[in-house]
Structures are given as C-alpha cells and as structure tokens.
Design an enzyme around this catalytic site. Structure first.
Site, mmCIF file in Angstrom:
data_model
loop_
_atom_site.group_PDB
_atom_site.id
_atom_site.type_symbol
_atom_site.label_atom_id
_atom_site.label_comp_id
_atom_site.label_asym_id
_atom_site.label_seq_id
_atom_site.Cartn_x
_atom_site.Cartn_y
_atom_site.Cartn_z
ATOM 1 N N THR A 111 -26.050 36.010 -3.739
ATOM 2 C CA THR A 111 -24.614 36.282 -3.678
ATOM 3 C C THR A 111 -24.083 36.312 -5.098
ATOM 4 O O THR A 111 -23.955 35.278 -5.748
ATOM 5 C CB THR A 111 -23.887 35.208 -2.846
ATOM 6 O OG1 THR A 111 -24.405 35.211 -1.515
ATOM 7 C CG2 THR A 111 -22.393 35.505 -2.787
ATOM 8 N N LYS B 153 -20.163 40.351 1.899
ATOM 9 C CA LYS B 153 -20.452 38.914 1.866
ATOM 10 C C LYS B 153 -19.301 38.135 1.238
ATOM 11 O O LYS B 153 -18.911 37.060 1.726
ATOM 12 C CB LYS B 153 -21.749 38.659 1.081
ATOM 13 C CG LYS B 153 -22.084 37.188 0.815
ATOM 14 C CD LYS B 153 -22.319 36.403 2.106
ATOM 15 C CE LYS B 153 -22.570 34.919 1.841
ATOM 16 N NZ LYS B 153 -23.839 34.656 1.148
#
Length: 341
Positions: free
Chosen positions: A139, A215
């Site tokens: 991420t 995300k």
C-alpha cells in the site's frame, strides 16, 4: 531515452545502458516446464500470503524468497519447506517469472525495484521462460506506484501491476484476501490466477494505479468507520446496553460495517477480533496512520478537500502515543476513548 523514467521514479543517476541492447534484450528466456515465483517481504501480511502461495503452486514449481530479516526467511523455510532463500532482490528477479512484493513504505518499493530493474551484471546462468510479471501488493501512493510502473516498462524487464489487498492478517492467513488490481485488461487473467491462490476475490479496478487508489479510498473509509463504531459501542455500553446484543442489532441494521461485524472493538462480542486478545495482533494504528497519510496526500495532489480525514489522523496519532494503546490493532480506539472492557 529509457534512463529518464528510471531517474524520475527512483532518483539519482540511472545507467545509460538502459537504452542499449541489454535493455532491449531484457531478461533472456529459457525453456522449461516448471513455473518460478518470487516473494519479497515476509512481514505480517507477506508471510502468510507466501505460505498460501507455496501450498497452492505445483510441488515442482520454484519459490524464491527474500526479506531484510534473514531469520524470517529461515523460519519460513523450516515451517513451509520447498523454497529457495536468496540473498538479494536482484537474485529474485533473475530467477522468477512472477514476482510479488509486499513492502511497508513507498521508499521500500522504490529501493527494491531499483535493484531488480538495473541492467548491470545480468546473470548468464539464470533465465525464465515468459515475460516477467511484477505484482506489487504494497500500500503506497499513486505517484510512486506510477513511477515504478513506468520504470519497469522503460527497463523492459517485465510488466508491473499494483494489487494491494484488504482483509488483514486474519484474511491473509485464511487465504481470504480481496485484491484490488490496477492493470491493463490483457494482463488480468494472469494476475488473477496468481492472486486467487492467496485470496478469495480479485477485482480489476482499471488501468495502473487504480488498485492503489481503490485501496486508499477503502482504508480512508475504514479509518473513519472504525472511530464511529468505537464511539457508538462506547455510547451504548455506557447507557447500560449489552454489547453483544447491541452489535447484533447494528449488524442487521443500517449501521452495519466491517469494524462492527468482524473487528468489533468491544471484548467478548466477536471471538476472533483482536479486542479479545488485548487488541493484538491486527491492523496496527501505525499502519492506519500510514494509510491515512497516503490517502490525504493523494487527495491533496488531486485538489480534493476532505472533511473527516484530518481529524481521524489526529485521533490515531494520539492513540499511538498512548502507552496503553501503542502498536495495537486500530480498534484500540475504543480503549483510548474510555470504552468498557
């Protein structure tokens, strides 16, 4: 011509050989039947993901692993077996056709890909049979991800896709992660086949960086939902309501959300939730702070004005600074605000 994107993505001076025959040749191929995989980053998420991958691929397929902590690699080999530990990420790139990275921060991703993509000292003894596929499950921010994707294309060493995941350590261990993929459509079948071995859902959200953006949107919402759930459960228990009954009602009504249904912050409500184990392990407050930072940074770059994110970030920073809550699952917000345990 190829050197510029590499320099822009990673900083510093990239080799001029990127524009020469070596880069056009890319990694050479070799003829063999067995597939080869590489996994870089055996942390809280990467370790169980790599374990599930090894279980699902053929016994004759190769899995090359690498982590900054050699002891973790040794532990993985002892526990899982049938893997090859390599000393550098470059060795992973030289030997594997499909390479997954699960790394903590944007600069880690940049550093790893800088080493994997540089054309110097290409090994003449290790070859792969198909075009390399780099799947980054980290991420990070969209700008960094786009830079690495461009550098990969420029170096002509393979194809890059962003595929961060949701589901936490519990989902990783159970092989029930949801992957959010940013890739060109023609790559998706190959990407999906790999990620399905570690998750239950693999979603193509659009072109490169779409997975990362999705995300960050998801975790931005999760951060705020978690605070709201902690406050609501604290409110209800303070009024004398039974926590379990309250959660059951919420989870059949309009307040239903993942922090209430799966990761409930009140001990005794959801057996598998970190709140029953002193809020450990789980998705730590430091990770939530990191994801909020990335989301807010990306939003600012796109001139998006957020209303709640800044306040959420301040709260998680205060939670992390509290010794009773530090480095615990982000549902520990419930403890921080005085929730009944």
């Amino acid at each position: 011509m190829a050197a510029a994107p590499l320099k822009q993505a990673f900083g510093g001076t990239s080799s001029s050989r990127l524009a020469g025959p070596a880069s056009r040749r890319s990694f050479a191929t070799r003829s063999r039947l067995d597939a080869s995989y590489g996994f870089i980053g055996l942390g809280q998420m990467g370790y169980p993901m790599a374990r599930n991958l090894r279980k699902k691929i053929s016994e004759s397929d190769s899995l090359y692993i690498q982590d900054v902590n050699p002891a973790v690699c040794e532990q993985f080999k002892k526990e899982v077996g049938n893997v090859e530990i390599v000393e550098s990420v470059r060795q992973v790139a030289e030997n594997a056709e499909t390479i997954l990275t699960v790394l903590p921060q944007p600069y880690h991703v940049q550093s790893v890909f800088r080493e994997m993509l540089k054309p110097d000292n290409l090994s003449e003894t290790t070859r792969v049979k198909t075009e390399r596929l780099f799947i980054d499950c980290s991420t990070i921010d969209p700008k960094t991800s786009a830079g690495v994707a461009n550098a990969t294309a420029s170096a002509r060493q393979g194809r890059f896709v962003d595929a961060p995941m949701s589901g936490g350590a519990v989902g990783a261990a159970a092989g029930r992660l949801t992957f959010m993929v940013g890739a060109q459509p023609e790559l998706f079948p190959r990407v999906e086949a790999v990620l399905k071995m570690m998750g239950k859902r693999v979603l193509l959200l659009g072109p490169p960086t779409s997975g990362i953006k999705s995300k960050l949107v998801n975790n931005y919402l999760l951060a705020i939902n978690n605070i709201a759930t902690c406050e609501a459960m604290h409110m209800g228990t303070k009024w004398g309501l039974d926590a379990k009954q309250l959660a059951e009602m919420i989870n059949t009504a309009t307040g239903k959300c993942w922090p209430s249904e799966v990761n409930n912050p009140v001990p005794g409500v959801v057996e598998s939730a970190p709140s029953n184990r002193d809020y450990q392990p789980g998705f730590g407050t430091t990770l939530m702070l990191k994801d909020l930072d990335l989301a807010l940074q990306a939003a600012a770059e796109a001139k998006i004005v957020t209303q709640l994110g800044v306040h959420a970030k301040e709260l998680y920073a205060a939670v992390q600074a509290d010794e009773r809550c530090k480095d615990r699952d982000f549902s520990v917000v419930y403890r921080y605000i005085g929730g009944k345990e």
